[in-house]
Design a protein around this motif. Structure first.
Motif, PDB file in Angstrom:
ATOM      1  N   LEU A  88       0.818  -1.215   0.000  1.00  0.00           N
ATOM      2  CA  LEU A  88       0.000   0.000   0.000  1.00  0.00           C
ATOM      3  C   LEU A  88       0.854   1.269   0.000  1.00  0.00           C
ATOM      4  O   LEU A  88       1.888   1.322   0.655  1.00  0.00           O
ATOM      5  N   PRO A  89       0.404   2.292  -0.734  1.00  0.00           N
ATOM      6  CA  PRO A  89       1.111   3.570  -0.693  1.00  0.00           C
ATOM      7  C   PRO A  89       0.897   4.270   0.649  1.00  0.00           C
ATOM      8  O   PRO A  89       0.006   3.903   1.413  1.00  0.00           O
ATOM      9  N   GLN A  90       1.731   5.257   0.915  1.00  0.00           N
ATOM     10  CA  GLN A  90       1.565   6.120   2.094  1.00  0.00           C
ATOM     11  C   GLN A  90       0.147   6.675   2.095  1.00  0.00           C
ATOM     12  O   GLN A  90      -0.358   7.108   1.071  1.00  0.00           O
ATOM     13  N   GLY A  91      -0.501   6.647   3.237  1.00  0.00           N
ATOM     14  CA  GLY A  91      -1.869   7.162   3.296  1.00  0.00           C
ATOM     15  C   GLY A  91      -2.856   6.300   2.531  1.00  0.00           C
ATOM     16  O   GLY A  91      -3.854   6.795   2.014  1.00  0.00           O
ATOM     17  N   GLY A  92      -2.570   5.003   2.466  1.00  0.00           N
ATOM     18  CA  GLY A  92      -3.409   4.099   1.682  1.00  0.00           C
ATOM     19  C   GLY A  92      -4.829   3.959   2.217  1.00  0.00           C
ATOM     20  O   GLY A  92      -5.068   4.087   3.420  1.00  0.00           O
ATOM     21  N   PHE A  93      -5.746   3.683   1.310  1.00  0.00           N
ATOM     22  CA  PHE A  93      -7.157   3.538   1.698  1.00  0.00           C
ATOM     23  C   PHE A  93      -7.730   2.282   1.051  1.00  0.00           C
ATOM     24  O   PHE A  93      -7.677   2.114  -0.169  1.00  0.00           O
ATOM     25  N   VAL A  94      -8.306   1.409   1.900  1.00  0.00           N
ATOM     26  CA  VAL A  94      -8.914   0.182   1.401  1.00  0.00           C
ATOM     27  C   VAL A  94     -10.382   0.156   1.822  1.00  0.00           C
ATOM     28  O   VAL A  94     -10.693   0.251   3.009  1.00  0.00           O
ATOM     29  N   ALA A  95     -11.277   0.054   0.831  1.00  0.00           N
ATOM     30  CA  ALA A  95     -12.714  -0.024   1.090  1.00  0.00           C
ATOM     31  C   ALA A  95     -13.158  -1.463   0.927  1.00  0.00           C
ATOM     32  O   ALA A  95     -12.910  -2.087  -0.114  1.00  0.00           O
ATOM     33  N   LEU A  96     -13.811  -2.006   1.974  1.00  0.00           N
ATOM     34  CA  LEU A  96     -14.208  -3.415   1.971  1.00  0.00           C
ATOM     35  C   LEU A  96     -15.722  -3.563   1.882  1.00  0.00           C
ATOM     36  O   LEU A  96     -16.466  -2.852   2.576  1.00  0.00           O
ATOM     37  N   TYR A  97     -16.133  -4.495   1.023  1.00  0.00           N
ATOM     38  CA  TYR A  97     -17.549  -4.756   0.787  1.00  0.00           C
ATOM     39  C   TYR A  97     -17.810  -6.249   0.952  1.00  0.00           C
ATOM     40  O   TYR A  97     -16.946  -7.061   0.611  1.00  0.00           O
ATOM     41  N   GLY A 131      -3.182  -5.778   9.701  1.00  0.00           N
ATOM     42  CA  GLY A 131      -2.599  -5.472  11.006  1.00  0.00           C
ATOM     43  C   GLY A 131      -1.339  -6.284  11.273  1.00  0.00           C
ATOM     44  O   GLY A 131      -0.357  -5.773  11.805  1.00  0.00           O
ATOM     45  N   ARG A 132      -1.364  -7.526  10.868  1.00  0.00           N
ATOM     46  CA  ARG A 132      -0.205  -8.401  11.085  1.00  0.00           C
ATOM     47  C   ARG A 132       1.030  -7.854  10.368  1.00  0.00           C
ATOM     48  O   ARG A 132       2.138  -7.888  10.906  1.00  0.00           O
ATOM     49  N   TYR A 142      -4.809   2.186  15.796  1.00  0.00           N
ATOM     50  CA  TYR A 142      -3.647   1.426  16.277  1.00  0.00           C
ATOM     51  C   TYR A 142      -2.384   2.261  16.093  1.00  0.00           C
ATOM     52  O   TYR A 142      -2.159   2.813  15.016  1.00  0.00           O
ATOM     53  N   PRO A 143      -1.555   2.330  17.138  1.00  0.00           N
ATOM     54  CA  PRO A 143      -0.361   3.170  17.088  1.00  0.00           C
ATOM     55  C   PRO A 143       0.811   2.494  16.386  1.00  0.00           C
ATOM     56  O   PRO A 143       1.915   2.454  16.907  1.00  0.00           O
ATOM     57  N   THR A 144       0.540   1.954  15.202  1.00  0.00           N
ATOM     58  CA  THR A 144       1.583   1.306  14.419  1.00  0.00           C
ATOM     59  C   THR A 144       2.301   2.365  13.576  1.00  0.00           C
ATOM     60  O   THR A 144       1.950   3.538  13.599  1.00  0.00           O
ATOM     61  N   VAL A 145       3.301   1.938  12.836  1.00  0.00           N
ATOM     62  CA  VAL A 145       3.982   2.836  11.895  1.00  0.00           C
ATOM     63  C   VAL A 145       3.855   2.243  10.496  1.00  0.00           C
ATOM     64  O   VAL A 145       4.440   1.201  10.232  1.00  0.00           O
ATOM     65  N   PRO A 146       3.077   2.864   9.581  1.00  0.00           N
ATOM     66  CA  PRO A 146       2.227   4.026   9.825  1.00  0.00           C
ATOM     67  C   PRO A 146       1.041   3.661  10.723  1.00  0.00           C
ATOM     68  O   PRO A 146       0.741   2.478  10.871  1.00  0.00           O
ATOM     69  N   TYR A 160      -8.858  12.061  10.165  1.00  0.00           N
ATOM     70  CA  TYR A 160      -8.188  10.769   9.953  1.00  0.00           C
ATOM     71  C   TYR A 160      -7.524  10.736   8.581  1.00  0.00           C
ATOM     72  O   TYR A 160      -6.399  10.267   8.422  1.00  0.00           O
ATOM     73  N   LEU A 161      -8.239  11.245   7.579  1.00  0.00           N
ATOM     74  CA  LEU A 161      -7.681  11.257   6.220  1.00  0.00           C
ATOM     75  C   LEU A 161      -6.400  12.077   6.158  1.00  0.00           C
ATOM     76  O   LEU A 161      -5.481  11.764   5.408  1.00  0.00           O
ATOM     77  N   ASP A 162      -6.340  13.133   6.959  1.00  0.00           N
ATOM     78  CA  ASP A 162      -5.181  14.032   6.950  1.00  0.00           C
ATOM     79  C   ASP A 162      -3.955  13.455   7.648  1.00  0.00           C
ATOM     80  O   ASP A 162      -2.871  14.011   7.533  1.00  0.00           O
ATOM     81  N   ARG A 163      -4.147  12.370   8.391  1.00  0.00           N
ATOM     82  CA  ARG A 163      -3.049  11.883   9.232  1.00  0.00           C
ATOM     83  C   ARG A 163      -2.104  10.911   8.535  1.00  0.00           C
ATOM     84  O   ARG A 163      -1.178  10.391   9.152  1.00  0.00           O
ATOM     85  N   ASN A 164      -2.338  10.708   7.243  1.00  0.00           N
ATOM     86  CA  ASN A 164      -1.399   9.911   6.441  1.00  0.00           C
ATOM     87  C   ASN A 164      -1.188   8.496   6.960  1.00  0.00           C
ATOM     88  O   ASN A 164      -0.127   7.908   6.756  1.00  0.00           O
ATOM     89  N   GLY A 165      -2.201   7.972   7.632  1.00  0.00           N
ATOM     90  CA  GLY A 165      -2.129   6.588   8.084  1.00  0.00           C
ATOM     91  C   GLY A 165      -2.722   5.677   7.036  1.00  0.00           C
ATOM     92  O   GLY A 165      -3.009   6.091   5.907  1.00  0.00           O
TER      93      GLY A 165
END
Ligand SMILES: Nc1ncnc2c1ncn2[C@@H]1O[C@H](COP(=O)(O)OP(=O)(O)OP(=O)(O)O)[C@@H](O)[C@H]1O
Ligand SMILES: [Mg+2]
Length: 149
Positions: free
Chosen positions: A24-33, A48-49, A67-71, A95-100
């Protein structure tokens, strides 16, 4: 280009999540259906793993688990949201702005809030049967991710 795959086991689904997370790229977004019990949370557990998390549970009642992971990982479950306004009211744009990395279960509850660049994952099947997974990338980063998986 979209891809579909068949995953026989929960371990396969978790493994897919782990592979996706690594790409995933920095600030990645995954939508699940997918319906109740399709395997959305199992895939998120794999994500998470990849970030070193030993435990991840569904944030259905809290809507978001951070979760306080990196990212940082932000795991949303929109099941109990009736529309986008409820999501914005809880600070979604911050949340979107936090680049997680953001995972959104039940993304179909909030279609207009989803960023244009993202990975859509549709999971079909339930119970002990194999799952059909459709990966639909939006944007060049995600196109590359899906083609390289
Ligand atoms: N191939 C498979 N892939 C994923 N999960 C599977 C598979 N086969 C069986 N399962 C089981 O299906 C269930 C999937 O549950 P999970 O909580 O991930 O669903 P969900 O899509 O997040 O549901 P909800 O909408 O309630 O959040 C788990 O109990 C898992 O063990
Ligand atoms: Mg879930």
């Amino acid at each position: 280009m979209e891809r579909t795959m068949t995953l026989q086991t929960e371990q396969d689904m978790e493994g897919l999540g782990t592979r996706i997370a690594r790409a995933l790229p920095q600030g990645g977004f995954v939508a699940l259906y997918g319906d109740l019990g399709a395997g959305k949370t199992v895939l998120c557990r794999g994500v998470g793993r990849a970030l070193g998390l030993g435990h991840l549970s569904s944030p259905t009642f809290t809507i978001v688990q951070e979760y306080p992971t990196v990212p940082p990982l932000f795991h949303f479950d929109a099941y109990r949201l009736s529309d986008e306004d409820e999501l914005y009211a809880m600070g979604f744009e911050d949340y979107l702005d936090r680049n997680g990395l953001i995972l959104m279960e039940w993304a179909d509850r909030v279609p207009d809030a989803l960023p244009g660049e993202r990975l859509d994952i549709e999971i079909a099947g339930s119970g002990v049967e194999a799952r059909r997974v459709r990966l639909l990338p939006h944007g060049t980063d995600y196109e590359r991710l899906v083609s390289e998986l």
